[in-house]
Design a protein around this motif. Structure first.
Motif, PDB file in Angstrom:
ATOM      1  N   PHE A  92      50.953  22.119 -29.172  1.00 41.88           N
ATOM      2  CA  PHE A  92      50.372  21.791 -30.475  1.00 41.88           C
ATOM      3  C   PHE A  92      49.145  22.639 -30.797  1.00 41.88           C
ATOM      4  CE2 PHE A  92      49.008  18.660 -27.279  1.00 41.88           C
ATOM      5  CZ  PHE A  92      47.657  18.909 -27.229  1.00 41.88           C
ATOM      6  N   TRP A 128      47.448  19.128 -21.621  1.00 44.79           N
ATOM      7  CA  TRP A 128      46.179  18.881 -22.319  1.00 44.79           C
ATOM      8  C   TRP A 128      45.114  18.274 -21.407  1.00 44.79           C
ATOM      9  CZ3 TRP A 128      44.062  13.943 -22.951  1.00 44.79           C
ATOM     10  CH2 TRP A 128      44.889  12.881 -22.597  1.00 44.79           C
ATOM     11  N   GLN A 163      45.613  25.614 -34.351  1.00 43.13           N
ATOM     12  CA  GLN A 163      46.453  24.417 -34.299  1.00 43.13           C
ATOM     13  C   GLN A 163      47.808  24.768 -34.882  1.00 43.13           C
ATOM     14  OE1 GLN A 163      44.642  20.832 -34.916  1.00 43.13           O
ATOM     15  NE2 GLN A 163      46.507  19.679 -34.617  1.00 43.13           N
ATOM     16  N   THR A 203      46.721  15.453 -30.250  1.00 41.19           N
ATOM     17  CA  THR A 203      46.618  16.703 -31.020  1.00 41.19           C
ATOM     18  C   THR A 203      45.341  16.768 -31.838  1.00 41.19           C
ATOM     19  OG1 THR A 203      47.832  15.768 -32.888  1.00 41.19           O
ATOM     20  CG2 THR A 203      49.120  16.885 -31.188  1.00 41.19           C
ATOM     21  N   THR A 204      44.659  15.650 -32.008  1.00 41.73           N
ATOM     22  CA  THR A 204      43.473  15.635 -32.873  1.00 41.73           C
ATOM     23  C   THR A 204      42.226  15.124 -32.175  1.00 41.73           C
ATOM     24  OG1 THR A 204      44.078  13.448 -33.702  1.00 41.73           O
ATOM     25  CG2 THR A 204      44.866  15.333 -34.963  1.00 41.73           C
TER      26      THR A 204
END
Length: 684
Positions: A92, A128, A163, A203-204
């Motif tokens: 991502f 991540w 992104q 992802t954020t």
């Protein structure tokens, strides 16, 4: 400058690599499955179905190999399943970094899981949760520090951060961004999330959230933040991070989420599987009452809140939840080694199995030189032979009685078995008294402590005990005393606890949780202003990490909630939307009949009000105290049940009947459930 075409080509290359690995793994799985089946067949044919002594020896040699191969097969299948999900969205984001010692920069792609190129063993995608991936979540370019466990701080120069929006294997968009919520990339992703259960925010994740997720301190962690700051989401990502970091010594069974209500466990159930981890267990504090005596019925949390709202006198609740109560329990327990334990006489058919006097003699004289828990174990050891002797005597007497029956009722062996079953069942109470140390009267110890603090509260509690109906606030002190005095009901396998809405817990409740889970570090989440309980007991004395940005609601809704309590510290980073609107009840019903949304909450004042409104609105789902499943659609609930959830549309009924000063924190909590549309409905 980021090139969408180049990123699309890179994505196709990664998908091709996933296909190659997947195909190789499929072939390997097919081959090894066949080999495993053949080995099982061979073992059965060679060793036979009759387990002789020789066969047992051979089995003991073959079984470990079979078990290892089966576990390996399961692991391969898990990897294959993971690859299938990875192809839809391999990553991502990406970050380009340069080490001081390296001449060239390196571009790292960040995804939910790592992926290696089997031909070179190079990482193509970084999980991540890897330390280096932390650089992706920094909100600036240039020098960025990240921590490697057991190594320390490392530093790199971040050249670029992008992104990528990928869905079903297709690259939809690329954003060159420093990744804070105001960027186009995150605004693109900041869709209304209230349509379903809670989702992953991987992802954020923002820089302040990332610091909390990756905290490696051995100390308990308290995180405070306003509604929509992502506290619960951060906690879920933190669980995934800790499971990754300690994967060789911790799994999902070693973690527990203590939730604000019964539905919340279902609401968050999909987050960890989305991140590739097993779901952890979730439970409310109320469920800990199962560890106490079954003789009593305990009031639920929501029944308790309704009672407190009606109560003219809250002295008992305040006392039983206070620091004074906690200190009194600790002082009293410290003295029990010398005196003060209350014992029960155990009887079988009105005949004493043991008396309170005998128990006191054993505890305070015969075993006085041992610690409390050792004394209790020694008493158990003393009683087991006596229990077996009395039980066997009763079985023999019952067997004789059955054999004297003139009609045929079974063979001697059958009658002996019947007698054994009857008496074992009858004596089970005595067995449990010994096993669970029920001969210690925890309730009398509790009453002694209350007598020291407030005789009137003691008298009222005694009456409740006689009626076997105890209040919610009695759970924590009774549980704490049970663990401290008996040494039972601990759950040492739990290594990490997440406690949500910690501002709602009393000092006695938090102490009871710590006693039940003695090996658990805690991540506690809260907001000093989100209060639905009418009587607040402040517990948050620990140093906290503060989140100040709110992402959930529109700017208009966030500004409205801030105005309710005079909050100036929360920074709203949502999107613009409709103004908060007053609405008549007639217009509310008309609007509801045409509303097309799966995320609508109608907030009533209390349970009675919700029942009354439900009779007028045929197409809504009324949520009750014992609701365990989070329901989509149009739901109706008392205001205190809405805590922790979010909805696209929120209608606060009878808004004009709330006391805007006395009820400001309650209104703040309820109003902040809305993500896009908030309506203040007047009394019918």
């Amino acid at each position: 400058m980021v090139s969408k075409e180049q990123e699309a080509l890179h994505l196709e290359g990664v998908k091709s690599l996933i296909d190659i690995i997947n195909n190789e793994l499929s072939g390997e799985l097919e081959k090894t499955t066949g080999e495993l089946i053949e080995e099982r067949k061979f073992a059965l044919e060679e060793l036979g179905s009759v387990i002789t002594d020789d066969a047992q020896i051979e089995y003991s040699q073959v079984l470990p190999s079979l078990k290892f191969q089966e576990e390996l097969q399961v692991s391969r299948q898990d990897v294959k399943n993971s690859l299938g999900k990875m192809k839809d969205r391999p990553y991502f984001g990406a970050v380009t970094i340069k080490d001081e010692d390296e001449a060239d920069s390196e571009k790292l792609y960040i995804g939910l899981n790592s992926l290696k190129d089997p031909s070179t063993n190079d990482l193509i995608i970084y999980d991540w949760r890897t330390p280096i991936a932390s650089t992706y979540y920094a909100n600036h370019l240039g020098r960025v520090e990240y921590e490697v466990p057991s190594v320390g701080l490392q530093s790199v120069d971040v050249k670029e951060r992008i992104q990528l929006v990928i869905e079903k294997g297709e690259l939809l968009d690329v954003f060159d961004s420093e990744l804070y919520i105001g960027d186009d990339a995150l605004q693109h992703l900041l869709v209304d999330t209230a349509k379903d259960k809670m989702k992953s925010i991987v992802t954020t994740i923002q820089e302040d959230q990332n610091r909390i997720i990756r905290q490696n301190s051995a100390q308990d962690l308290l995180v405070l933040g306003p509604p929509g700051s992502g506290k619960t989401s951060v906690a879920m990502q933190r669980i995934a991070y800790l499971l990754y970091l300690h994967r060789h010594k911790m799994n999902a069974d070693n973690m527990l989420f203590i939730t604000p209500n019964e539905m919340f466990g279902d609401y968050i159930a999909e987050v960890l599987p989305e991140l590739g981890e097993a779901s952890i267990n979730a439970m409310t504090f109320y469920r800990l009452h199962d560890k106490l005596s079954r003789r009593y019925e305990f009031e639920t949390l929501f029944q308790h809140i309704e009672r407190m709202r009606r109560a003219a006198d809250t002295t008992a609740y305040r006392l039983k939840s206070s620091h004074d109560m906690l200190n009194a329990i600790n002082r009293h327990v410290a003295k029990l080694a010398d005196s003060g334990i209350k014992f029960r006489t155990i009887k079988i058919k009105d005949e004493p199995f043991t008396t309170a006097e005998e128990l006191s003699e054993l505890f305070y004289h015969k075993f006085k030189d041992s610690p409390i828990d050792s004394r209790l174990k020694k008493i158990q050891v003393e009683f087991w032979p006596r229990y077996k002797e009395v039980l066997n005597k009763a079985i023999k007497e019952r067997t004789k009685a059955l054999k004297r029956v003139t009609n045929y009722i079974g063979t001697d062996a059958e009658l002996e078995k019947q007698a054994e079953q009857e008496k074992t069942r009858q004596f089970r109470v005595v067995k449990n008294y010994i096993k669970r140390l029920e001969f210690i009267n925890i309730e009398k110890i509790y009453l002694d402590i209350l007598k020291q603090l407030n005789p009137a509260v003691r008298a009222a509690t005694l009456e409740s005990l006689r009626n076997r109906q105890l209040n919610y606030e009695d759970i924590a002190p009774l549980l704490l005393l049970t663990v401290k005095v008996k040494g039972l009901q601990r759950e040492p396998k739990i290594q990490h606890l997440i406690i949500d809405e910690v501002q709602d817990y009393s000092p006695v409740q938090l102490a009871a949780i710590t006693a039940v889970f003695p090996n658990a570090r805690k991540t506690m989440l809260g907001d000093r202003n989100q209060l639905v309980h009418p009587v607040h007991i402040d517990t948050m004395e620990t140093t906290a990490l503060e989140l100040t940005k709110s992402y959930r609601s529109t700017i208009e809704i966030t500004e409205f909630t801030k105005s309710l309590i005079g909050n100036t510290s929360t920074q709203s980073l949502g999107v613009h939307g409709d103004e908060v609107k007053p609405l008549s009840f007639t217009h509310f019903k008309e609007m509801l009949s045409h509303l097309d949304s799966e995320s609508v909450a109608i907030i009533a004042r209390d349970a009675d009000h919700a029942q009354m409104v439900a009779a007028e609105l045929p197409d809504v789902t009324l949520l009750t105290h014992d609701q365990y499943t989070f329901t989509k659609g149009t739901i109706l609930m008392p205001n205190y049940m809405s805590k922790g959830f979010e909805f696209t549309y929120v209608f606060i009924l009878d808004y004009d009947l709330y006391d805007k000063d006395k009820d400001k924190f309650l209104l703040y909590t309820v109003a902040s459930r809305a993500t896009r549309h908030l309506y203040l409905v007047e009394t019918e």
